[in-house]
Design an enzyme around this catalytic site. Sequence first.
Site, PDB file in Angstrom:
ATOM      1  N   GLY A  36      17.304  -9.123  -1.213  1.00  0.00           N
ATOM      2  CA  GLY A  36      17.791  -8.490  -2.430  1.00  0.00           C
ATOM      3  C   GLY A  36      18.504  -9.424  -3.379  1.00  0.00           C
ATOM      4  CB  CYS A 245      -5.373  14.219  -6.830  1.00  0.00           C
ATOM      5  SG  CYS A 245      -6.671  13.249  -7.637  1.00  0.00           S
ATOM      6  CB  CYS A 248      -9.188  12.864  -4.127  1.00  0.00           C
ATOM      7  SG  CYS A 248      -7.440  12.452  -4.121  1.00  0.00           S
ATOM      8  CB  CYS A 270      -4.843   9.455  -7.139  1.00  0.00           C
ATOM      9  SG  CYS A 270      -4.856  10.592  -5.770  1.00  0.00           S
ATOM     10  CB  CYS A 276      -8.294   8.623  -6.210  1.00  0.00           C
ATOM     11  SG  CYS A 276      -8.736  10.231  -6.868  1.00  0.00           S
TER      12      CYS A 276
END
Lengths: 297, 235, 258
Positions: A36, A245, A248, A270, A276
Amino acid sequence: MTAQPTDIATYNFAYLDEQTKRMIRRAILKGIAIPGYQVPFASREMPMPYGWGTGGVQVTASIIGPDDVLKVIDQGADDTTNAVSIRAFFKKVANVAVTTYTASATIIQTRHRIPEHPLTAGQVLVYQVPIPEPLRFLEPRETETRKMHALEEYGLMHVKLYEDIARHGRIATTYAYPVKVEGRYVMDPSPTPKFDNPKMHRSPALQLFGAGREKRIYAVPPFTEVVSLDFEDHPFEVQTFDQPCALCAAENVYLDEVILDDHGGHMFVCSDTDHCEKRREEGHRGHLAPEMMEPAR
Amino acid sequence: MPTPLVVSDVAKSFTMHLRDGIKLPVVAGVSFSIRAGECTVLGGPSGAGKSSILKMLYGNYAVDEGQIIVKHDDGLIDLATASPRTVLAIRRQTIGYVSQFLRTVPRVSALDVVAEPLVERGEDRESARGKARALLAQLNLPEKLWALPPATFSGGEQQRVNIARGFITEHPILLLDEPTASLDARNRDVVIELIAAKKATGVALLGIFHDHDVREAVADRIIDVTAFAPGKIAA
Amino acid sequence: MTDEPLLRVSALSKFYGSRVGCDNVSFDLWPGEVLAVVGESGSGKTTLLNCLSTRLLPSSGTASYRMRDGQFRELYRMSEAERRFLMRTDWGFVHQNPADGLRMTVSAGANVGERLMAVGDRHYGKIRATAVDWLSRVEIDEDRIDDEPRAFSGGMRQRLQIARNLVTGPRLVFMDEPTGGLDVSVQARLLDLLRGLVTDLGLAAIVVTHDLAVARLLSQRMMVMKDGRVVESGLTDGVLDDPRAPYTQLLVSSILQV
C-alpha cells in the site's frame, strides 16, 4: 533478459531498456515489501499519452517475459481502443501471447475493473492509476500527505466519507473507494468501482499499481488484508443491481448501461465482456440475448 | 479580635518614563491593620493616596517597599511579593473588591455579571443566579434590567450591579472603593445594611467613603492617610 | 487548583541568523490560566507562540508540558508523531486568519468532526451530534452544518475555527490575534464567547494580541514583549493599571479612549 529481435520491431524486449526495467522492478519489490505504500519511480516517456495507461504499461513491460500470456481490459472490456492498443503494443514489442480469457492470462493489465472470474495464485493484476494519492482530495500538499502516511494520520480520509453522508445520506463514493492495506497504509485502488473492492481482499493474485504521470508504484501482495473504510453506522456496501445481465443473465456482477437507440432504449450488460461471453458459451441467456446466437458446444 | 490583614511600612511611587522618568511618590510608611467584624475607613483628601493603598492591597498596584501580610488558606502571605498566581488565589478566596466603576463586558447580562464571582469559585450557576437575584432586588435594580448587559445602564444602576457583584461572595476581607458615590439616599442605606451584615458575619472591611453620612454609619475606625504622605517620612 | 503547572518554559530563545526572534523567555502556565502576550508587530510574540506550539523549533531553551498522565514531557524532544498527536488532541491553535485553521472546502460539520475522526471516532451519527452541539456552543445555526466555511462571514469562520479546536477537549489553546481583522461588534461577540468557553472548560490559553482591551478581557496574566524580550509581566490588571516598564507605559498610554 536479452533483446529479442523480431521482424516487426527492433525495440528492446518489451520496449523499455533493461536498466529502466531494473529500476522499476526495484520499485515494485519495495512496493510489495510495504503493501500500500506509494514508491516513487523514474517514470519514462512512453509512446502513448499520459492517461492512456503509461504507468500500467511500464509495470507490465518490467515484469513480462516471453512465456507470459497477457490480457488487457479497459472498463472490463477486452475490445475497446485502449485495451486493443496496449495488447497490440506488447504483441509487437514483446512478441508475447495474448488472450481475452481471464483464467488463461498470467498478467492482466486493467483500467478500472477487476475481472469477475476469480483470480488465482501466480496471476498478476496490473492497474493503471491516474491519481495514486487518496488524501489529495482534501490535502493538496504532497509534503503533507506523505507525512500523514508516515504518521498514519488518516482522519482526513473519513472526512471525505463524512462529507458524502452529509450530502447524500450515504457514502456516495462509488469508485476509487479508499482502502486500508494490511492495517497500515490507506490506498487508492485506482478508479475501479467499489463493487470490486472485496475482490482485492486476500486475493491470491499479486496486484501492482502504476501511475505514470505521477511517478508512483504501489502493490498489494497475494493474500493481503484490504479493508474498505467506513463508519460503524454506515458500513461499506457494494453496488447492487436490480436486474441480471441482459445478455447472459449473470447476477452479482458489475453491469454497464448500454444505450440501444435514440428513443431511450437501454439495457444492462456485464462490464466484463470475457465473463459475459463465457457464460453465453455455457448456455446462459439473458432476456435481450440474440436468438440466433447458438451456444458453443 | 483576629486581624486578617496587616500592612507595614508600605511605600508606593510612580515613575513616569514618558516624562523623563520623573518619580511621583504617592505614599510611604503605610502601616495599619484591619480586624475581622470591623469596617475600617481610609480618610483624607483626594490625592492623598487612599485609592492607591486599596489597589496595592488588592494586588493591582505594585508595592515599592514594605509588606502586606494576608491570612490566606491557613497561612500568612506577603501580598507585596506574591506571585501572580498566588494573588489570583487570594482574590478568589480571601480578598473581595468593590471598585468605583463597573468594568462592563459585552453581552453578559447584569445577573450573570453579579453571579460570575460565585461561578468562578465553583458554585452551581443556578444557585449563584438565585443569590444574584436576591441582591439585585435588595439594591432596587428594576427586574427588567437583570437580563440586559449593564453597558448601557446609568451610573447609579451600574454601581448597584457592581456592589452586588462585590458583596455576593463570602470573602473574609472586603475592600470598598467609594461604593456609594453615585447612589441615591435609599440605595446608600441598602449598602449600609449590606456592610453591617458583612460585619456581623466577621468580615474585615476596608473602605473609602466620601459621603460623610455613610462614613459615619459604617466606620468603626478611621485611618488618616495624610499621615502616610511621602514628605513626612523624608523629613 | 493543581499544584503543578501545565507548561514550563525556560530560557526559550529563537534566532533567525543574527536576528532575534525571542530571547530568553521563561514562565509557567497553570491549568485554567489565560496568559496574554502583548507587544507590537515584530516584538517576537508570534515567534514565541510558534515555538511553544512546536510549529517552530527554538534555537535554545526548553519547554515541558504536563501530559494527561501527569508526566512532564520535553516538547522539543518529542517525536514529530507525538507532537502532532498532541496538537490535534490536547492542544488547539486558533489562527488569526480562519482560512489557515479551517478546511475551506469541506462542510462546517466535517471541520468540527475531523479531530474526532483523527482520534478514531468511526460513528457518523455520534460525530454529527457532537458537531451540532459544538456549532450551537459557538452560536452557529444547526442548519449551516453542511455549508462550507467559504460561505461564512469572518466572525462565523472564527467561531467555527474555535469549535474545531475545542471539540477534543484540549487543555491548552494557543491563539494568534483571535479577534484581528474582525469588526468591533463581531469582536465583542467572539471575545464574550471565548471568555465563556475558557471559564466553562477550564482551559489554559496563551493569547497573542496587540490589543490591550482583548488582553484585559480574556487574560489573568500578561507578558509584554519588545524586541524579542519580555519587558514586563504580571497580573493583567496590574500591568495595565500600574505599568512600570517604559515600553508598557507607552503602550498603555497609546490606548484610544472611547
